[in-house]
Structures are given as C-alpha cells and as structure tokens.
Design a protein around this motif. Structure first.
Motif, PDB file in Angstrom:
ATOM      1  N   GLU A  56       0.807  -1.230   0.000  1.00 13.41           N
ATOM      2  CA  GLU A  56       0.000   0.000   0.000  1.00 13.41           C
ATOM      3  C   GLU A  56       0.835   1.273   0.000  1.00 13.41           C
ATOM      4  N   ARG A  57       2.088   1.168  -0.379  1.00 17.97           N
ATOM      5  CA  ARG A  57       2.950   2.337  -0.379  1.00 17.97           C
ATOM      6  C   ARG A  57       3.703   2.329  -1.712  1.00 17.97           C
ATOM      7  N   VAL A  58       3.788   3.481  -2.353  1.00 21.05           N
ATOM      8  CA  VAL A  58       4.527   3.523  -3.625  1.00 21.05           C
ATOM      9  C   VAL A  58       6.009   3.349  -3.303  1.00 21.05           C
ATOM     10  N   SER A  59       6.589   2.265  -3.831  1.00 20.81           N
ATOM     11  CA  SER A  59       7.956   1.923  -3.439  1.00 20.81           C
ATOM     12  C   SER A  59       8.972   2.245  -4.523  1.00 20.81           C
ATOM     13  N   LYS A  60       8.516   2.431  -5.749  1.00 17.54           N
ATOM     14  CA  LYS A  60       9.446   2.741  -6.845  1.00 17.54           C
ATOM     15  C   LYS A  60       8.781   3.655  -7.864  1.00 17.54           C
ATOM     16  N   LEU A  61       9.544   4.615  -8.338  1.00 14.65           N
ATOM     17  CA  LEU A  61       9.132   5.403  -9.506  1.00 14.65           C
ATOM     18  C   LEU A  61      10.418   5.656 -10.290  1.00 14.65           C
ATOM     19  N   VAL A  62      10.463   5.196 -11.522  1.00 17.16           N
ATOM     20  CA  VAL A  62      11.676   5.345 -12.315  1.00 17.16           C
ATOM     21  C   VAL A  62      11.319   5.997 -13.649  1.00 17.16           C
ATOM     22  N   LEU A  63      11.986   7.098 -13.939  1.00 10.79           N
ATOM     23  CA  LEU A  63      11.767   7.804 -15.200  1.00 10.79           C
ATOM     24  C   LEU A  63      12.897   7.454 -16.158  1.00 10.79           C
ATOM     25  N   GLY A  64      12.543   7.120 -17.384  1.00 13.12           N
ATOM     26  CA  GLY A  64      13.565   6.779 -18.366  1.00 13.12           C
ATOM     27  C   GLY A  64      13.541   7.718 -19.553  1.00 13.12           C
TER      28      GLY A  64
END
Lengths: 161, 319
Positions: free
Chosen positions: B243-251
């Motif tokens: 329930e927690r955003v654990s990753k955000l990756v911009l490419g």
C-alpha cells in the motif's frame, strides 16, 4: 578487410557468395544475388521496406543485418512468395484490394504481412497493427493494406488463373 | 552506404567470446544489430572487430531459477521474451518489451542490446556528413558538446524503454569476463555520462538479467510521438509495495534512468489523494537535473515528467 565466402539459402536456393564485412544482408540480396525486389528505404530500421522473412517466417530488417551474421541461414524474399507463376494468397489479396500505390514499399509491406500470417492464419485487429507498425507506406495506403490482410483467406486455395 | 571496415567474428561459445573481448582492443558487441548496425552506418561506431553473440546458447532463453527469480539470457530476442509463458508473473516486463519499436525490430533486438543501447542526442544521431558542419563532440573524443555548450560531460540520453521497468522490479544483471564474474543491481549499471553510460568494462559481457518474484501492483507508461516504432519521449515505471509507492523510475529523459526518491519521500505512506499526487508531481522537477536534448524542449520535458508521475500515481491508486 578480407572478403569471406558465406552460404545463404534464399527462397529455397542455396548460394555461396563472396561477401565483405561491410555489406548488409540487403546489399547481398540486391548486389550479389540480383534480387532487387527487396528495397532500401531509410536504412535505419524505421521504414521496414527492406523486410524479408527468416527461416521461422518472421519479419526481419535486412538493412540492419550484417550479411556475415546470416552465414548458413535461410531467408525468404518477395521473389520467393509466388509458386510456378502463381501469386501467394497475400499477393493476390493486395492485387484485388488495390493495396498498392507507388509500389516502392510494397515488397516490404507484403513480407511484413506474410510474417504476420506465418504466425497467425487469421490475425485480429491488434495483431495486424502490431505486425504492420514497423513498415511505412508514405503514400499512406495503410487502410487498403489492412483490408487485404483481413481478407487473405478468400485467396487461399483459389483455383489457378 | 556500406558499413565501416571491420573484422566480423562469430564465436560458437561464451568462453571463446570472452577470449576475443580480452584480446582485441576496439571491439563492439552485436546481437540483434538494430542499434549497432544503425550506429555503424552513422559512423558513430567504427570498431576494428564486430563480435557477434547472436543466438549463443549460454546467452539465450527465459526461465525461472530455483529461487523463484526470473532469468533472461542477454541475447534473448524481445519477441521471445514477450511470448515466454514465465512472463505472466512479470507483466510489467512484458509490457515494456512489447513497447519497443516494431515487431520487425523485436524479432531481431535482444534484451541485453536494449539495456546497453547507445545514448542518443539530437546532434550526434545525424549522418556523418551532417555532423561535419559543426565537427566532432565528446562522443568522438573531442572536448565539445553541441547540445549544451557549457556541459563538461556528454548529455546524450539513455534510450532504453526496458531499463526503467527492470529497475523498478529490482532486477540484477550478471556480467562476465574471461577471468571474472560479477552481479550488480541494474540501477547501478548506468552512469550520468552519455559517452561511458554503463559501468561495463571493455572485456565484460552482459550474460543475463535476473528479476526477483513479486506480486506488487505495477505501472508502466511510455510516451512517444507515434504508438509504434519510435524512441520514447519518456517512460515511467512504478510499483506499489504494501500500500505504499515503493518505486518510480523515469527513463529516456537523462543520461541514465532516474529513480524519483524525492517524490517517494513526499508520498511517504500517505493515502494517494489528488492533493498528495499533485504535491508529489511538483517534487519531480528537482530530481531531473539539466533538461535538454533530443527533439523536445526542456519545458516540454519538465511538463511531461510531471504528467507521467501524475498518471503513474493515479494508476497505482486505482490498483
């Protein structure tokens, strides 16, 4: 750099050709083997006009393939689709549906469609879009092309003309 | 136009390939060829030796290891990855592979090739004749950048659509040389230098990618000019753990994929309300560094990054 002899089976015929590492598969098809049906368009992998089929019948870009990479393997080009003067179903469908404008991209478009049909006899809309997105007709004749592919079944096992 | 002169070498085993890599100087690895041949034609790659690892058994195949990790050989074609039944448990990887270029390209291109894709720049990715107008740059060994005049490092952009997804999935890679083997997180593979954009040493070869099992919700969005056959304007890969955003990756917006840790800090473990999503999206610009290069203006890229963060978070909120 030394030229090397490689073997390449094209449309069922086995060839031994003397090839420079500087050449692509497309160069060998057009230059050494005289099979000029396959065209060079962008030479960057964008237009798909150089499409041929590999031994598994999948579409691949001959302009981005170093020729020596294909030593010992087999490809089918647009010249290899007809049998004894009879067009393959997809070729006949292109004729009947008028899926040709200036014609320059047509070999690549047909080999892309054939690659699609080799994987699935009756491809759905999504599959058609997926299989044909990599080949561009700059006369913008994509609608007729899709009609021809959708209706290719009509030309299977048709009597010889 | 013919390819630049080179010697073409195609060993039959991985061990032989690693020997060639150790002995020869200016070697370029090739598998699918969709990027390497393209760059050779543009005279950006002029290797003495072209070392083909296409179809090497040791580098091919998709399977699940005994520990439950997905293992993909570096020379496995993208089409074969898409079609592998094992990918059912890693849907984001399948989606990322499917987003690459066209069916034609994916019938040739490999996972290792995509992860090692050369960086791209509006200046260098022109024909050699075109580039002669302004001359060479950092990519050709000259202290000059024509994209950002004042830049001391090459600002060519990472072009891999798949790397952000694999980084979000905590993938690790296996690199081998004739005398050594090492594993490292894919996130640590990339550098902020467009010329030497990975930490792969010249005698090393990317052998495989391993991805841990996960049941987390994921999101993958690729923004591009046309749906098929284009490099990205940007991609984003995200993941929600407990329930927690654990990753955000911009490419594709920088020399390497960017992990948006600052955005994650803003989110914390809070509920994904519209207000919090907005606040988090605002925090993204600070993590992007200098933004320019490749076909779209900096302001567009900043707006795009913000929009992608918003869309990714909204998707994760709904899953």
């Amino acid at each position: 750099m030394q030229r090397q002899v490689m073997t390449l089976t094209v449309n069922g015929d086995r060839h031994e050709v003397l090839v420079s590492p500087r050449q692509t598969l497309l160069d060998v098809l057009r230059g050494q083997l005289g099979l000029t049906g396959t065209k060079e368009g962008c030479a960057t992998g964008t237009c798909g006009v150089c499409t041929v089929n590999n031994a598994e019948g999948e579409a691949l870009l001959s302009c981005l393939t170093p020729a020596l990479e294909w030593d010992g393997e087999a490809v089918t080009t647009i010249e290899g689709l007809e049998r004894d003067g009879r067009l393959a179903p997809i070729q006949q469908a292109f004729v009947e549906y008028g899926a040709v404008q200036c014609g320059f991209c047509t070999p690549g478009v047909i080999m892309s469609a054939q690659g699609l049909l080799n994987a699935s006899e009756q491809p759905g809309e999504e599959q058609i879009n997926d299989g044909m997105a990599g080949v561009l007709c700059r006369c913008t004749g994509h609608i007729k092309v899709k009609e021809a592919i959708r209706n290719v079944g009509r030309f299977r096992d048709a009597p010889a003309k | 136009m013919h390819l630049p002169a080179h010697e073409f070498v195609k060993p039959r085993t991985l061990a032989e390939s690693l020997d060639v890599l150790r002995q020869a100087g200016n070697v370029k690895l090739i598998a699918g060829g969709t990027d390497v041949t393209f760059n050779m034609r543009g005279r950006l790659f002029q290797p003495d030796v072209l070392l083909s690892v296409r179809g090497l058994d040791e580098l091919s195949g998709v399977g699940v290891d005994g520990d439950g990790w997905l293992r993909v050989g570096a020379a496995t074609r993208l089409t074969d990855i898409e079609n592998a039944p094992a990918l059912g448990d890693w849907p984001m990887l399948r989606k990322a592979c499917r987003s690459v270029a066209s069916r034609h390209v994916r019938n040739m291109a490999t996972l290792g090739g995509n992860l090692c894709l050369d960086t791209r720049c509006w200046y260098t990715n022109q024909t050699a004749e075109w580039r002669q107008a302004r001359g060479p740059c950092l990519k050709n060994g000259v202290e000059a950048c024509h994209a950002i005049k004042t830049s001391p490092v090459c600002v060519a952009l990472n072009a891999s659509d798949i790397a952000p997804a694999l980084i979000a999935l905590d993938a690790e890679i296996l690199l081998a040389s004739a005398d050594n083997e090492r594993r490292l997180p894919l996130a640590d593979f990339y550098t902020a230098d467009g010329v030497h954009h990975t930490v792969r040493k010249s005698d090393e070869l990317l052998v495989a990618v391993r991805v841990p099992p996960t049941a987390d919700a994921t999101v993958y969005i690729k923004e591009t000019a046309r749906k098929g056959n284009d490099f990205s304007y940007a991609v984003i890969a995200g993941r929600k753990t407990d329930e927690r955003v654990s990753k955000l990756v911009l490419g594709c917006l920088s020399m390497r994929p960017i992990q948006l840790t600052g955005v994650l800090d803003v989110l914390g473990s809070g509920e994904l309300t519209e207000a919090l999503i907005d606040q988090a999206a605002d925090a993204c610009r600070a993590e992007l560094g200098v933004l320019t290069n490749l076909y779209t203006p900096a302001a567009y890229k900043a707006g795009l990054a913000r929009a992608l963060v918003r869309r990714a978070l909204q998707t994760l909120k709904e899953t």
